[in-house]
Design an enzyme around this catalytic site. Structure first.
Site, PDB file in Angstrom:
ATOM      1  N   CYS A 116       0.585  -1.185  -0.057  1.00 16.19           N
ATOM      2  CA  CYS A 116      -0.020   0.115   0.065  1.00 16.19           C
ATOM      3  C   CYS A 116       0.925   1.314   0.075  1.00 16.19           C
ATOM      4  O   CYS A 116       0.523   2.395  -0.359  1.00 16.19           O
ATOM      5  CB  CYS A 116      -1.030   0.008   1.348  1.00 16.19           C
ATOM      6  SG  CYS A 116      -1.788  -1.679   1.152  1.00 16.19           S
ATOM      7  N   HIS A 256      -3.423   6.980   3.234  1.00 18.67           N
ATOM      8  CA  HIS A 256      -3.689   5.645   2.623  1.00 18.67           C
ATOM      9  C   HIS A 256      -5.301   5.147   3.263  1.00 18.67           C
ATOM     10  O   HIS A 256      -5.527   5.394   4.677  1.00 18.67           O
ATOM     11  CB  HIS A 256      -2.736   4.437   3.040  1.00 18.67           C
ATOM     12  CG  HIS A 256      -3.288   3.036   2.479  1.00 18.67           C
ATOM     13  ND1 HIS A 256      -3.584   2.696   1.540  1.00 18.67           N
ATOM     14  CD2 HIS A 256      -3.263   1.978   3.307  1.00 18.67           C
ATOM     15  CE1 HIS A 256      -3.922   1.602   1.250  1.00 18.67           C
ATOM     16  NE2 HIS A 256      -3.628   1.009   2.674  1.00 18.67           N
ATOM     17  N   ASN A 286     -10.141  -0.583   0.606  1.00 21.61           N
ATOM     18  CA  ASN A 286      -8.599  -0.341   0.610  1.00 21.61           C
ATOM     19  C   ASN A 286      -8.042  -0.950  -0.972  1.00 21.61           C
ATOM     20  O   ASN A 286      -8.230  -2.178  -1.195  1.00 21.61           O
ATOM     21  CB  ASN A 286      -8.197  -1.386   1.840  1.00 21.61           C
ATOM     22  CG  ASN A 286      -6.452  -1.126   1.856  1.00 21.61           C
ATOM     23  OD1 ASN A 286      -5.668  -0.627   0.792  1.00 21.61           O
ATOM     24  ND2 ASN A 286      -6.019  -1.623   2.757  1.00 21.61           N
TER      25      ASN A 286
HETATM   26  N1  ACO Z   1     -17.936  -9.258   9.830  1.00 22.63           N
HETATM   27  C1  ACO Z   1     -18.237  -9.585  11.213  1.00 22.63           C
HETATM   28  N2  ACO Z   1     -17.212  -9.944  12.170  1.00 22.63           N
HETATM   29  C2  ACO Z   1     -15.873  -9.863  11.813  1.00 22.63           C
HETATM   30  C3  ACO Z   1     -15.604  -9.446  10.476  1.00 22.63           C
HETATM   31  C4  ACO Z   1     -16.564  -9.326   9.430  1.00 22.63           C
HETATM   32  N3  ACO Z   1     -16.317  -9.059   8.270  1.00 22.63           N
HETATM   33  N4  ACO Z   1     -14.115  -9.647  10.567  1.00 22.63           N
HETATM   34  C5  ACO Z   1     -13.726  -9.959  11.674  1.00 22.63           C
HETATM   35  N5  ACO Z   1     -14.884 -10.213  12.493  1.00 22.63           N
HETATM   36  C6  ACO Z   1     -14.773 -10.301  13.926  1.00 22.63           C
HETATM   37  C7  ACO Z   1     -13.844 -11.196  14.244  1.00 22.63           C
HETATM   38  O1  ACO Z   1     -13.607 -12.643  14.029  1.00 22.63           O
HETATM   39  C8  ACO Z   1     -13.579 -10.969  15.831  1.00 22.63           C
HETATM   40  O2  ACO Z   1     -14.570 -11.990  16.346  1.00 22.63           O
HETATM   41  P1  ACO Z   1     -14.078 -12.689  17.719  1.00 22.63           P
HETATM   42  O3  ACO Z   1     -14.118 -11.500  18.719  1.00 22.63           O
HETATM   43  O4  ACO Z   1     -15.196 -13.557  17.868  1.00 22.63           O
HETATM   44  O5  ACO Z   1     -12.792 -13.323  17.423  1.00 22.63           O
HETATM   45  C9  ACO Z   1     -14.271  -9.660  15.969  1.00 22.63           C
HETATM   46  O6  ACO Z   1     -14.855  -9.270  14.734  1.00 22.63           O
HETATM   47  C10 ACO Z   1     -13.414  -8.472  16.308  1.00 22.63           C
HETATM   48  O7  ACO Z   1     -12.402  -8.727  15.563  1.00 22.63           O
HETATM   49  P2  ACO Z   1     -10.829  -7.533  15.676  1.00 22.63           P
HETATM   50  O8  ACO Z   1      -9.826  -7.941  15.012  1.00 22.63           O
HETATM   51  O9  ACO Z   1     -10.881  -6.942  17.036  1.00 22.63           O
HETATM   52  O10 ACO Z   1     -11.813  -6.248  15.054  1.00 22.63           O
HETATM   53  P3  ACO Z   1     -11.299  -4.843  14.854  1.00 22.63           P
HETATM   54  O11 ACO Z   1     -11.861  -3.817  15.232  1.00 22.63           O
HETATM   55  O12 ACO Z   1      -9.655  -4.895  14.975  1.00 22.63           O
HETATM   56  O13 ACO Z   1     -11.081  -4.779  13.225  1.00 22.63           O
HETATM   57  C11 ACO Z   1      -9.875  -5.077  11.203  1.00 22.63           C
HETATM   58  C12 ACO Z   1     -10.632  -5.513  12.340  1.00 22.63           C
HETATM   59  C13 ACO Z   1     -10.918  -4.129  10.546  1.00 22.63           C
HETATM   60  C14 ACO Z   1      -9.403  -5.871  10.212  1.00 22.63           C
HETATM   61  C15 ACO Z   1      -8.872  -3.992  11.783  1.00 22.63           C
HETATM   62  O14 ACO Z   1      -8.072  -4.715  12.556  1.00 22.63           O
HETATM   63  C16 ACO Z   1      -8.076  -3.350  10.762  1.00 22.63           C
HETATM   64  O15 ACO Z   1      -8.617  -2.750   9.673  1.00 22.63           O
HETATM   65  N6  ACO Z   1      -6.659  -3.721  10.636  1.00 22.63           N
HETATM   66  C17 ACO Z   1      -5.853  -3.055   9.658  1.00 22.63           C
HETATM   67  C18 ACO Z   1      -6.139  -3.714   8.412  1.00 22.63           C
HETATM   68  C19 ACO Z   1      -5.279  -3.011   7.328  1.00 22.63           C
HETATM   69  O16 ACO Z   1      -5.168  -2.044   7.064  1.00 22.63           O
HETATM   70  N7  ACO Z   1      -4.793  -4.177   6.295  1.00 22.63           N
HETATM   71  C20 ACO Z   1      -4.228  -3.636   5.112  1.00 22.63           C
HETATM   72  C21 ACO Z   1      -2.844  -3.105   5.152  1.00 22.63           C
HETATM   73  S1  ACO Z   1      -2.306  -2.337   3.884  1.00 22.63           S
HETATM   74  C22 ACO Z   1      -1.939  -3.643   2.569  1.00 22.63           C
HETATM   75  O17 ACO Z   1      -0.631  -3.383   2.294  1.00 22.63           O
HETATM   76  C23 ACO Z   1      -2.648  -4.683   1.954  1.00 22.63           C
END
Ligand code: ACO
Length: 331
Positions: A116, A256, A286
């Site tokens: 990214c 980003h 994203n």
């Molecule tokens: N729908 C419903 N529930 C979900 C989903 C979904 N799509 N995805 C995850 N959950 C659940 C999880 O399983 C978890 O359940 P559990 O507590 O029973 O285990 C719960 O939601 C909470 O999960 P968290 O990981 O704590 O959720 P969080 O608030 O951290 O959000 C997210 C997750 C959106 C992925 C966040 O961590 C994030 O944005 N991280 C950064 C990701 C990113 O930017 N990646 C790209 C990098 S750039 C590149 O180079 C490609």
């Protein structure tokens, strides 16, 4: 006197596929809800390329718009850099395919992989060739079809990403304008947080790798989240300081577009008001290397960025990598 030539962006362009995939449609595909996706990420919908469309097709369209916007012809381009983690194939490079498609016969061409952060890496590399007088016009493209490497059964990743391409033409600008400072960084030791494990020389493609879903994006979301908030603020601050400016001098920030909560936390740490921050992730998700150039192109076309504005670009991504540029807008 500065012996280097001032380098800025003289044209931008972007292109996203027509097909929209909404959160409501995703509810029917995986165990998720519109409400969860909106509140945890800020994303409402994303664009998805069809089966016949590859990254170079999106990149070509964005490039043609950017070259026209710069008032140039494809033959004026000396170098094409395509930042992508979803190339059409390992080789030839996507940049070479774009070179053929647009007819930029005299351009050298290569791909750059910094996930990214790729577009900011790309303009920073391109800047060096122009400021030293080696090349005149460089086309930098961030283009992705992440939808092709997502596991559409994995709710942890498939709701987050979208497809698109953004492009910019770098050239000499008036003294005092253009790219004032950039910072790039990497933390390879944390690279396992975000990977596409198979298909390279470590784990070549096989029936077994396909069966085990090893060609799809794998991510530790919460680790990437923590890293992103910290590094976005740190690298934007460092680039601003390197340019001799202060955070208060920034007129507009293009971050980003991964997650609205990451953007808001970084803005808070930097003490930048959200009305100075461009956000379009609600529409596109994203788009990895395409996120920053698509947002930049939209902000320029919407009149949010004008000549004399101080613009901060900042990104983080797989690698792990990060980058930030401070640009005094010249156009
Ligand atoms: N729908 C419903 N529930 C979900 C989903 C979904 N799509 N995805 C995850 N959950 C659940 C999880 O399983 C978890 O359940 P559990 O507590 O029973 O285990 C719960 O939601 C909470 O999960 P968290 O990981 O704590 O959720 P969080 O608030 O951290 O959000 C997210 C997750 C959106 C992925 C966040 O961590 C994030 O944005 N991280 C950064 C990701 C990113 O930017 N990646 C790209 C990098 S750039 C590149 O180079 C490609």
């Amino acid at each position: 006197m500065n012996k280097f030539l001032p380098v800025g962006i003289i044209g931008t362009g972007s292109y996203v596929p027509e097909k929209e995939l909404t959160n409501l449609e995703l509810e029917k595909m995986v165990d998720t809800t519109d409400e969860w996706i909106k509140t945890r990420t800020g994303i409402s919908k994303r664009r998805i390329a069809d089966a016949e469309t590859a990254t170079s097709d999106l990149a070509t369209k964005a490039a043609q718009i950017a070259i026209k916007d710069a008032g140039l012809l494809p033959e004026d381009i000396d170098l094409i850099i395509v930042a992508t983690v979803t190339p059409d194939m390992s080789f030839p490079s996507t940049a070479c395919i774009v070179q053929k498609n647009i007819g930029a016969k005299k351009a050298a061409a290569f791909d750059l992989e910094a996930a990214c952060s790729g577009f900011i890496y790309g303009i920073t590399v391109g800047e060096q060739f122009i400021k030293s007088g080696i090349y005149k016009n460089i086309l930098v493209i961030g283009a992705e079809t992440l939808s092709k490497i997502l596991n559409w059964k994995d709710r942890n990743t498939c709701v987050l990403f979208g497809d698109g391409a953004g492009a910019a033409v770098l050239s000499q600008v008036d003294e005092g304008y253009g790219m004032l400072a950039s910072t790039l960084g990497a933390d390879g030791a944390s690279g396992d947080y975000l990977t596409q494990p198979a298909g390279g020389s470590r784990i070549p493609a096989s029936l077994e790798t396909v069966e085990n879903n090893l060609h799809y994006v794998q991510m530790d979301g919460s680790e990437v989240f923590k890293f992103a908030v910290r590094i976005m603020a740190k690298s934007a601050l460092q680039a601003t300081e390197n340019s001799g400016l202060k955070i208060e001098d920034i007129d507009y920030m293009i971050p980003h577009q991964a997650n609205i909560r990451i953007i808001e936390s970084a803005a808070k740490r930097l003490n930048i008001s959200m009305d100075k921050v461009y956000v379009n992730l609600n529409n596109y998700g994203n788009m990895s290397a395409a996120s920053v150039p698509v947002a930049l192109d939209e902000a320029v076309r919407n009149g949010k960025i004008k000549r004399d504005d101080i613009v901060s670009l900042v990104a983080f991504g797989g690698g792990l990598t990060w980058g930030s540029s401070i640009i005094k807008w010249a156009k």
